[in-house]
Design a protein around this motif. Structure first.
Motif, PDB file in Angstrom:
ATOM      1  N   THR A  75       0.817  -1.212   0.000  1.00 37.80           N
ATOM      2  CA  THR A  75       0.000   0.000   0.000  1.00 37.80           C
ATOM      3  C   THR A  75       0.852   1.265   0.000  1.00 37.80           C
ATOM      4  O   THR A  75       0.360   2.344  -0.275  1.00 37.80           O
ATOM      5  CB  THR A  75      -0.948   0.033   1.216  1.00 37.80           C
ATOM      6  OG1 THR A  75      -0.205  -0.341   2.371  1.00 37.80           O
ATOM      7  CG2 THR A  75      -2.095  -0.937   1.024  1.00 37.80           C
ATOM      8  N   LEU A 133     -17.631  -6.588  -2.176  1.00 37.02           N
ATOM      9  CA  LEU A 133     -17.419  -7.018  -0.789  1.00 37.02           C
ATOM     10  C   LEU A 133     -18.254  -8.261  -0.481  1.00 37.02           C
ATOM     11  O   LEU A 133     -17.831  -9.140   0.271  1.00 37.02           O
ATOM     12  CB  LEU A 133     -17.745  -5.886   0.184  1.00 37.02           C
ATOM     13  CG  LEU A 133     -16.857  -4.642   0.050  1.00 37.02           C
ATOM     14  CD1 LEU A 133     -17.223  -3.600   1.099  1.00 37.02           C
ATOM     15  CD2 LEU A 133     -15.383  -5.008   0.174  1.00 37.02           C
ATOM     16  N   ARG A 186     -16.432 -11.145  -1.992  1.00 40.12           N
ATOM     17  CA  ARG A 186     -15.232 -11.528  -1.243  1.00 40.12           C
ATOM     18  C   ARG A 186     -15.549 -12.102   0.126  1.00 40.12           C
ATOM     19  O   ARG A 186     -14.648 -12.416   0.883  1.00 40.12           O
ATOM     20  CB  ARG A 186     -14.349 -10.302  -1.037  1.00 40.12           C
ATOM     21  CG  ARG A 186     -13.783  -9.823  -2.309  1.00 40.12           C
ATOM     22  CD  ARG A 186     -12.948  -8.605  -2.103  1.00 40.12           C
ATOM     23  NE  ARG A 186     -12.072  -8.526  -3.249  1.00 40.12           N
ATOM     24  CZ  ARG A 186     -10.798  -8.846  -3.224  1.00 40.12           C
ATOM     25  NH1 ARG A 186     -10.207  -9.210  -2.117  1.00 40.12           N
ATOM     26  NH2 ARG A 186     -10.089  -8.800  -4.320  1.00 40.12           N
ATOM     27  N   THR A 241     -16.726 -10.443   2.632  1.00 44.08           N
ATOM     28  CA  THR A 241     -16.553  -9.459   3.700  1.00 44.08           C
ATOM     29  C   THR A 241     -17.878  -9.218   4.417  1.00 44.08           C
ATOM     30  O   THR A 241     -17.922  -8.921   5.611  1.00 44.08           O
ATOM     31  CB  THR A 241     -16.032  -8.126   3.104  1.00 44.08           C
ATOM     32  OG1 THR A 241     -14.780  -8.390   2.480  1.00 44.08           O
ATOM     33  CG2 THR A 241     -15.856  -7.049   4.147  1.00 44.08           C
ATOM     34  N   GLY A 285      -9.443  -2.130  13.207  1.00 44.19           N
ATOM     35  CA  GLY A 285      -8.023  -1.867  13.418  1.00 44.19           C
ATOM     36  C   GLY A 285      -7.390  -1.311  12.148  1.00 44.19           C
ATOM     37  O   GLY A 285      -8.061  -1.169  11.122  1.00 44.19           O
ATOM     38  N   GLY A 314      -5.729  -1.175   8.759  1.00 45.83           N
ATOM     39  CA  GLY A 314      -5.708  -2.111   7.636  1.00 45.83           C
ATOM     40  C   GLY A 314      -6.844  -3.123   7.648  1.00 45.83           C
ATOM     41  O   GLY A 314      -6.832  -4.088   6.888  1.00 45.83           O
ATOM     42  N   SER A 315      -7.847  -2.895   8.504  1.00 41.67           N
ATOM     43  CA  SER A 315      -8.954  -3.859   8.545  1.00 41.67           C
ATOM     44  C   SER A 315      -9.947  -3.606   7.410  1.00 41.67           C
ATOM     45  O   SER A 315     -10.881  -4.378   7.223  1.00 41.67           O
ATOM     46  CB  SER A 315      -9.664  -3.790   9.896  1.00 41.67           C
ATOM     47  OG  SER A 315     -10.182  -2.493  10.109  1.00 41.67           O
ATOM     48  N   GLY A 316      -9.738  -2.536   6.655  1.00 45.71           N
ATOM     49  CA  GLY A 316     -10.621  -2.279   5.513  1.00 45.71           C
ATOM     50  C   GLY A 316     -11.682  -1.223   5.788  1.00 45.71           C
ATOM     51  O   GLY A 316     -12.694  -1.176   5.096  1.00 45.71           O
ATOM     52  N   LYS A 317     -11.434  -0.356   6.773  1.00 45.69           N
ATOM     53  CA  LYS A 317     -12.423   0.674   7.124  1.00 45.69           C
ATOM     54  C   LYS A 317     -12.680   1.624   5.957  1.00 45.69           C
ATOM     55  O   LYS A 317     -13.819   1.892   5.610  1.00 45.69           O
ATOM     56  CB  LYS A 317     -11.936   1.515   8.321  1.00 45.69           C
ATOM     57  CG  LYS A 317     -11.768   0.738   9.598  1.00 45.69           C
ATOM     58  CD  LYS A 317     -11.363   1.658  10.754  1.00 45.69           C
ATOM     59  CE  LYS A 317     -10.001   2.310  10.592  1.00 45.69           C
ATOM     60  NZ  LYS A 317      -8.872   1.376  10.540  1.00 45.69           N
ATOM     61  N   THR A 318     -11.596   2.158   5.392  1.00 45.32           N
ATOM     62  CA  THR A 318     -11.761   3.136   4.317  1.00 45.32           C
ATOM     63  C   THR A 318     -12.463   2.498   3.127  1.00 45.32           C
ATOM     64  O   THR A 318     -13.355   3.090   2.516  1.00 45.32           O
ATOM     65  CB  THR A 318     -10.384   3.697   3.909  1.00 45.32           C
ATOM     66  OG1 THR A 318      -9.768   4.257   5.057  1.00 45.32           O
ATOM     67  CG2 THR A 318     -10.518   4.753   2.831  1.00 45.32           C
ATOM     68  N   THR A 319     -12.058   1.275   2.817  1.00 36.87           N
ATOM     69  CA  THR A 319     -12.671   0.545   1.711  1.00 36.87           C
ATOM     70  C   THR A 319     -14.164   0.364   1.954  1.00 36.87           C
ATOM     71  O   THR A 319     -14.990   0.571   1.057  1.00 36.87           O
ATOM     72  CB  THR A 319     -11.988  -0.834   1.577  1.00 36.87           C
ATOM     73  OG1 THR A 319     -10.582  -0.612   1.437  1.00 36.87           O
ATOM     74  CG2 THR A 319     -12.523  -1.604   0.398  1.00 36.87           C
ATOM     75  N   ARG A 379     -10.950  -9.807   4.898  1.00 36.92           N
ATOM     76  CA  ARG A 379     -11.556  -8.815   5.784  1.00 36.92           C
ATOM     77  C   ARG A 379     -13.010  -9.200   5.929  1.00 36.92           C
ATOM     78  O   ARG A 379     -13.659  -9.576   4.966  1.00 36.92           O
ATOM     79  CB  ARG A 379     -11.477  -7.414   5.184  1.00 36.92           C
ATOM     80  CG  ARG A 379     -10.137  -7.035   4.626  1.00 36.92           C
ATOM     81  CD  ARG A 379      -9.106  -6.880   5.730  1.00 36.92           C
ATOM     82  NE  ARG A 379      -7.929  -6.124   5.330  1.00 36.92           N
ATOM     83  CZ  ARG A 379      -6.957  -6.577   4.548  1.00 36.92           C
ATOM     84  NH1 ARG A 379      -7.035  -7.783   4.045  1.00 36.92           N
ATOM     85  NH2 ARG A 379      -5.931  -5.820   4.248  1.00 36.92           N
TER      86      ARG A 379
HETATM   87  N1  LIG Z   1     -12.959  -6.408   2.036  1.00 33.84           N
HETATM   88  C1  LIG Z   1     -11.686  -6.499   1.668  1.00 33.84           C
HETATM   89  N2  LIG Z   1     -11.198  -7.628   1.115  1.00 33.84           N
HETATM   90  C2  LIG Z   1      -9.904  -7.705   0.769  1.00 33.84           C
HETATM   91  N3  LIG Z   1      -8.996  -6.707   0.900  1.00 33.84           N
HETATM   92  C3  LIG Z   1      -9.419  -5.564   1.430  1.00 33.84           C
HETATM   93  C4  LIG Z   1     -10.776  -5.398   1.842  1.00 33.84           C
HETATM   94  N4  LIG Z   1     -10.913  -4.164   2.353  1.00 33.84           N
HETATM   95  C5  LIG Z   1      -9.692  -3.583   2.253  1.00 33.84           C
HETATM   96  N5  LIG Z   1      -8.791  -4.412   1.707  1.00 33.84           N
HETATM   97  C6  LIG Z   1      -7.388  -4.107   1.483  1.00 33.84           C
HETATM   98  O1  LIG Z   1      -6.769  -3.891   2.741  1.00 33.84           O
HETATM   99  C7  LIG Z   1      -5.886  -2.779   2.699  1.00 33.84           C
HETATM  100  C8  LIG Z   1      -6.267  -1.748   3.745  1.00 33.84           C
HETATM  101  O2  LIG Z   1      -7.573  -1.271   3.468  1.00 33.84           O
HETATM  102  P1  LIG Z   1      -8.118   0.113   4.033  1.00 33.84           P
HETATM  103  O3  LIG Z   1      -9.532   0.224   3.609  1.00 33.84           O
HETATM  104  O4  LIG Z   1      -7.193   1.229   3.679  1.00 33.84           O
HETATM  105  O5  LIG Z   1      -8.024  -0.155   5.604  1.00 33.84           O
HETATM  106  P2  LIG Z   1      -8.098   0.862   6.843  1.00 33.84           P
HETATM  107  O6  LIG Z   1      -8.801   2.101   6.374  1.00 33.84           O
HETATM  108  O7  LIG Z   1      -8.870   0.123   7.893  1.00 33.84           O
HETATM  109  O8  LIG Z   1      -6.688   1.109   7.283  1.00 33.84           O
HETATM  110  C9  LIG Z   1      -5.950  -2.252   1.270  1.00 33.84           C
HETATM  111  O9  LIG Z   1      -4.858  -2.773   0.547  1.00 33.84           O
HETATM  112  C10 LIG Z   1      -7.254  -2.800   0.748  1.00 33.84           C
HETATM  113  O10 LIG Z   1      -7.234  -2.965  -0.671  1.00 33.84           O
END
Ligand SMILES: Nc1ncnc2c1ncn2[C@@H]1O[C@H](COP(=O)(O)OP(=O)(O)O)[C@@H](O)[C@H]1O
Ligand SMILES: [Mg+2]
Length: 439
Positions: A96, A187, A190, A192, A216, A218-223, A365
């Motif tokens: 990342t 999602l 996947r 999620t 936490g 890298g848990s995927g919050k922003t995504t 995630r």
């Molecule tokens: N649902 C998901 N499945 C697989 N990978 C994911 C998922 N959500 C996020 N990721 C990956 O995990 C990493 C961190 O995601 P991010 O949304 O930035 O997390 P956070 O905001 O919690 O730090 C990115 O590389 C993203 O592509």
């Protein structure tokens, strides 16, 4: 990936062999470990890649003249050696952030952790060459008269370069890649989230519930926030506020704001809090804040309570219930004199639902719990689970993912959805009180 593609089309005319370049470059990267060949000098590295590519093309390539084939090989190899060590790192989806501290030290961030990459650039000249290629793709240059460049590439990555004498240990390059913009459907695919839960959350967003996404690093919050924001109906005015613009909303009416750190003289900082306050004067229907970490928390809660219902944000916490406590702590940072009851009142009034995310050991995630906030006014926080994770049944094969268990919605939340004209997915409906849209 996207960055490299961009560079390749920038420096050459676009033609219909672009697809071939993309395809066989990917094949080449499968065949050759780039980190291994960076030890070779440039001509040897090229020769090695050309050989492998010629072999792959002779088996898998389309029919073409030897001249066409030569040109294709040339283009692919150019691209591949173009960014040196960075090529392999950019091709790796789990990376990342790429951080180059002088030509000998390259670090990457993977899953929220920083690690050192064993191979670096061969020389400072090679690093400068790579930096030049990157910044010239956005018509910028780095030299003594402009020793700092901060640019966003057309493909979305953010690149920062700072060179000596400002950077003491050599040219320093930082590339931040943004998370893939998964949609809610991705999602679901996947694992999620499952479909009933996705439908429920979409209904909540449309019904203007305020949703807090928690998890936490890298848990995927922003995504998840991005996917959730995708559920806001077209036509509403959305203001997004972030430290680094990661969200990519598809709606037609979006204003994107990004905070700014102080300059070298320590001036000119614009904080998330400044932006939240300013956004209130921009007639937003919804405010989406990338993450609350400090002073902006109280302003965001107030916005959620006063006319900007349906706003969304994320917070760093390890559980849905803990997330509310975390908001309380963050909100108290603004004004220590505010009594705890006042903060509770704000939080109970503002947050309707908390979605907790969890990162599995296998890199997946998952939504681990969804809680509705059921406490009101100055009461201590109370939440009610809407979804929990049920572990795989005893005796199931190892690696079987847990399943989502859905519970009946609290009556107030159900009524709110129905009043907004939303249906409650049957998995969350009380069988004894069938949910139907009231006439
Ligand atoms: N649902 C998901 N499945 C697989 N990978 C994911 C998922 N959500 C996020 N990721 C990956 O995990 C990493 C961190 O995601 P991010 O949304 O930035 O997390 P956070 O905001 O919690 O730090 C990115 O590389 C993203 O592509
Ligand atoms: Mg984030």
């Amino acid at each position: 990936m996207a960055l490299r593609d961009r560079l390749s089309t920038d420096s050459r005319s676009v033609d219909d062999s672009d697809d071939l370049v993309t395809k066989f470059k990917a094949r080449l990267l499968e065949e050759v470990d780039l980190e291994e060949v960076t030890d070779l000098d440039l001509p040897k590295r090229r020769a090695r890649l050309e050989r492998v590519l010629a072999r792959v093309l002779s088996f898998e390539g389309p029919v073409m003249s030897s001249r066409e084939r030569g040109r294709l090989i040339q283009r692919i190899v150019d691209d591949t050696v173009g960014l040196g060590v960075l090529e392999g790192l950019l091709a790796d989806e789990t990376v990342t952030e790429i951080m180059v501290n002088g030509y000998r030290d390259v670090f990457v961030e993977r899953r929220g952790r920083i690690e050192r990459v064993p191979t670096a650039f061969a020389s400072e000249a090679q690093l400068y060459q790579t930096i030049d290629r990157i910044v010239s793709s956005v018509n910028r240059r780095v030299d003594e008269s402009s020793p700092m460049v901060d640019a966003r590439l057309a493909t979305g990555e953010r690149v920062n370069v700072i060179i000596p004498p400002l950077a003491m240990d050599g040219p320093t390059l930082t590339i931040r890649r943004f998370p893939q913009p998964f949609r809610m459907g991705d999602l679901v695919a996947r694992g999620t989230i499952d479909e009933p839960l996705a439908l429920l959350l979409a209904a909540m967003v449309r019904a203007r519930c305020n949703v807090l996404v928690s998890g936490g690093t890298g848990s995927g919050k922003t995504t998840f926030l991005n996917a959730l924001s995708g559920m806001i109906p077209d036509g509403e005015r959305i203001v997004t506020i972030e430290d680094a613009a990661e969200l990519s909303l598809q709606q037609p009416h979006v204003v994107r704001l990004e905070s700014r750190p102080a300059n070298v003289e320590g001036q000119g900082a614009v904080t998330i809090r400044d932006l939240v306050r300013n956004s209130l004067r921009m007639r937003p229907d919804r405010i989406v804040v990338g993450e609350v970490r400090g002073g902006e928390t109280l302003d965001m809660l107030q916005a959620m309570n006063t006319g900007h219902e349906g706003s969304l944000t994320t917070v760093h916490a390890n559980g849905a219930a803990e997330a509310l406590g975390r908001l309380e702590t963050l909100a108290s940072m603004t004004d220590l004199a505010l009594p705890v009851e006042t903060l509770r009142d704000q939080i109970n009034g503002a947050i309707d639902v908390v979605v907790q995310l969890e990162r599995g050991a296998d890199g997946s995630r998952r939504v681990s719990e969804v809680h509705a906030v059921t406490s009101s006014r100055r009461e201590a926080f109370r939440t009610e689970a809407l979804t929990e994770l049920a572990p795989a049944p005893f005796g199931a094969p190892a690696g079987t993912p847990p399943t989502f268990r859905h519970l009946v919605l609290p009556g107030t939340l159900r009524d709110r959805l129905l009043r907004a004209g939303e249906a409650v997915p049957q998995q969350f409906a009380d069988a004894a009180r069938p949910s139907e849209v009231p006439r």
